[in-house]
Design an enzyme around this catalytic site. Structure first.
Site, short mmCIF file in Angstrom:
data_model
loop_
_atom_site.label_atom_id
_atom_site.label_comp_id
_atom_site.label_asym_id
_atom_site.label_seq_id
_atom_site.Cartn_x
_atom_site.Cartn_y
_atom_site.Cartn_z
N LYS A 105 0.72 -1.24 -0.11
CA LYS A 105 -0.42 0.04 -0.50
C LYS A 105 0.60 0.94 0.10
CE LYS A 105 -3.34 2.97 0.31
NZ LYS A 105 -4.62 3.41 -0.18
N LYS A 128 -0.99 11.16 5.80
CA LYS A 128 0.09 10.25 7.03
C LYS A 128 -0.02 9.38 6.46
CE LYS A 128 -3.72 7.19 7.40
NZ LYS A 128 -3.52 6.34 6.72
P1 NAP Z 1 -12.57 8.88 7.08
O1 NAP Z 1 -13.47 9.05 6.29
O2 NAP Z 1 -11.76 10.10 7.63
O3 NAP Z 1 -13.24 8.13 8.43
C1 NAP Z 1 -12.23 7.49 8.88
C2 NAP Z 1 -13.22 6.58 9.64
O4 NAP Z 1 -12.26 6.48 10.85
C3 NAP Z 1 -14.33 6.90 10.74
O5 NAP Z 1 -15.32 6.08 10.64
C4 NAP Z 1 -13.88 7.74 12.45
O6 NAP Z 1 -14.73 7.41 12.95
C5 NAP Z 1 -13.11 6.26 12.10
N1 NAP Z 1 -12.18 6.91 13.15
C6 NAP Z 1 -11.01 6.83 13.37
N2 NAP Z 1 -10.25 7.32 14.79
C7 NAP Z 1 -10.62 6.80 15.55
C8 NAP Z 1 -10.75 6.16 16.45
N3 NAP Z 1 -9.53 6.45 17.53
N4 NAP Z 1 -11.68 4.68 17.31
C9 NAP Z 1 -12.67 4.73 16.37
N5 NAP Z 1 -12.43 5.28 15.10
C10 NAP Z 1 -12.34 5.73 14.42
O7 NAP Z 1 -11.12 7.90 6.15
P2 NAP Z 1 -11.26 7.04 4.89
O8 NAP Z 1 -11.07 8.22 4.08
O9 NAP Z 1 -12.57 7.03 4.82
O10 NAP Z 1 -10.16 6.26 5.24
C11 NAP Z 1 -10.19 5.25 6.21
C12 NAP Z 1 -9.04 4.65 5.51
O11 NAP Z 1 -8.98 3.83 4.42
C13 NAP Z 1 -7.93 5.20 6.47
O12 NAP Z 1 -6.74 4.69 6.85
C14 NAP Z 1 -7.36 5.59 5.07
O13 NAP Z 1 -5.72 6.27 4.37
C15 NAP Z 1 -7.94 4.86 3.48
N6 NAP Z 1 -7.65 5.06 2.70
C16 NAP Z 1 -8.65 5.89 2.19
C17 NAP Z 1 -8.80 5.57 0.90
C18 NAP Z 1 -9.71 7.09 0.43
O14 NAP Z 1 -9.97 7.65 -0.77
N7 NAP Z 1 -10.45 8.26 0.92
C19 NAP Z 1 -8.30 5.00 -0.20
C20 NAP Z 1 -7.97 4.00 0.29
C21 NAP Z 1 -7.42 4.30 1.53
P3 NAP Z 1 -15.45 8.98 12.85
O15 NAP Z 1 -17.17 9.08 12.31
O16 NAP Z 1 -16.24 8.78 14.63
O17 NAP Z 1 -15.23 9.92 12.98
#
Ligand code: NAP
Length: 306
Positions: free
Chosen positions: A172, A240
């Site tokens: 990744k 990050k």
């Molecule tokens: P996001 O929209 O910011 O969502 C983050 C999620 O994690 C939310 O549900 C948040 O809960 C939860 N969370 C964060 N800290 C937490 C904690 N300490 N305890 C419990 N829940 C927690 O981010 P995202 O874009 O979906 O990304 C999620 C992961 O996938 C990341 O590692 C990111 O690098 C990876 N990713 C993202 C993409 C993309 O294009 N977006 C692509 C590939 C991989 P709340 O709702 O309460 O904040």
């Protein structure tokens, strides 16, 4: 028999991934730290969990998609963490992007309790999560990969078992080196096109279909022309990942010049309070350096979100 699945973390990525697991016919229990984000999934037929431990108690396979390494640690091993509800044989699939080394340690800690783990970070953006077309890079034991495969197939198309624990996260980070390199090249190219006075729509149309085409250009190029900074992936989370790349590259002795440059450009945007915008908003850092603004003639001034 269809496995009972749990899903923790219904953010930009997790909500689409969880919905596709539900659509594929798996009984699904969900939990999100901010409870209101569970509502659409519950309305679609998922059960709401009380906390990660409860999700694990209801499930044979638990999928996580949360932000960063400490968040995965908290969800797994915190006060009401997955380990409090999991049984020997439970399979944890971590789809978050986190540190490869921490992943190896988490897999070992879970293994001491008989809980299995796969690292399975994803690529393909919010669009791929919604459409079930993610690329999934999987690290862990082959038997666990076989067991997880129906769940992976509900979320993604290209599912590659790349090695043991942590290897999925390493691949990744390879992916992220390519993503930020593509993003910076796209931003430089669009700035150049703007300064050169060509029609940006036509320019994009021409170059997207040739050897310079990329996912980044096709999906985020049009957003830049509209000055639409809504995130498929936020600058904060992209940064990050760049930080993870820089740390691993340092340990491995690999020069990662483009990633380092992008790190500093994103930092300027974070300092200006733009970390919630999409990663393609990188172009705003270049606009500041050049005093050229990409987009329509009536483009808003620097830093303004559409
Ligand atoms: P996001 O929209 O910011 O969502 C983050 C999620 O994690 C939310 O549900 C948040 O809960 C939860 N969370 C964060 N800290 C937490 C904690 N300490 N305890 C419990 N829940 C927690 O981010 P995202 O874009 O979906 O990304 C999620 C992961 O996938 C990341 O590692 C990111 O690098 C990876 N990713 C993202 C993409 C993309 O294009 N977006 C692509 C590939 C991989 P709340 O709702 O309460 O904040």
């Amino acid at each position: 028999m269809t496995a009972r699945v749990g899903f923790i973390g219904l953010g930009i990525m997790g909500r689409g991934m969880a919905r596709n697991i539900l659509r594929a016919g798996f009984p699904l229990t969900v939990w999100n730290r901010t409870p209101s984000r569970m509502d659409p999934l519950v309305q679609a037929g998922a059960q709401p969990g009380k906390d990660p431990a409860d999700v694990a108690a209801q499930s044979e396979i638990v999928v996580l998609c949360v932000s960063d390494t400490p968040d995965v640690e908290e969800v797994l091993f915190g006060a009401h963490g997955v380990v409090q509800g999991a049984r020997p044989g439970t399979l944890v699939i971590d789809c978050s992007t986190i540190s490869p080394q921490a992943t190896v340690a988490f897999a070992q800690r879970l293994g001491e309790r008989g809980v299995h783990m796969l690292d399975a970070p994803v690529s393909g953006g919010s669009e791929g999560a919604e459409q079930g077309t993610l690329s999934i890079m999987v690290g862990g034991d082959p038997e666990d990969v076989d067991r997880a495969m129906p769940v992976f197939q509900a979320m993604g198309k290209a599912i590659t078992h790349v090695g043991g624990h942590g290897a999925g996260q390493t691949v990744k980070l390879v992916n992220q080196i390519l993503v930020v390199g593509n993003c910076l090249a796209m931003c430089e190219a669009l700035l150049f096109a703007q300064a050169g006075g060509v029609d940006l729509e036509k320019c994009l149309q021409a170059v997207t279909q040739g050897a310079a085409g990329s996912w980044m250009l096709s999906h985020r190029g049009p957003q830049i022309l509209r000055r639409d900074w809504r995130p498929g992936f936020t600058i904060d989370l992209q940064q990050k990942d760049v930080r993870l790349v820089l740390g691993e590259a340092d340990a491995l002795g690999v020069p990662v010049m483009v990633s380092s440059l992008v790190f500093h450009l994103y930092r300027t945007l974070q300092r200006r309070g733009l970390g919630h915008q999409g990663n393609h908003a990188l172009i705003q850092a270049l606009e500041h350096l050049s005093d050229i603004v990409v987009g329509t003639e009536e483009a808003p001034s620097h830093g303004e979100a559409a």
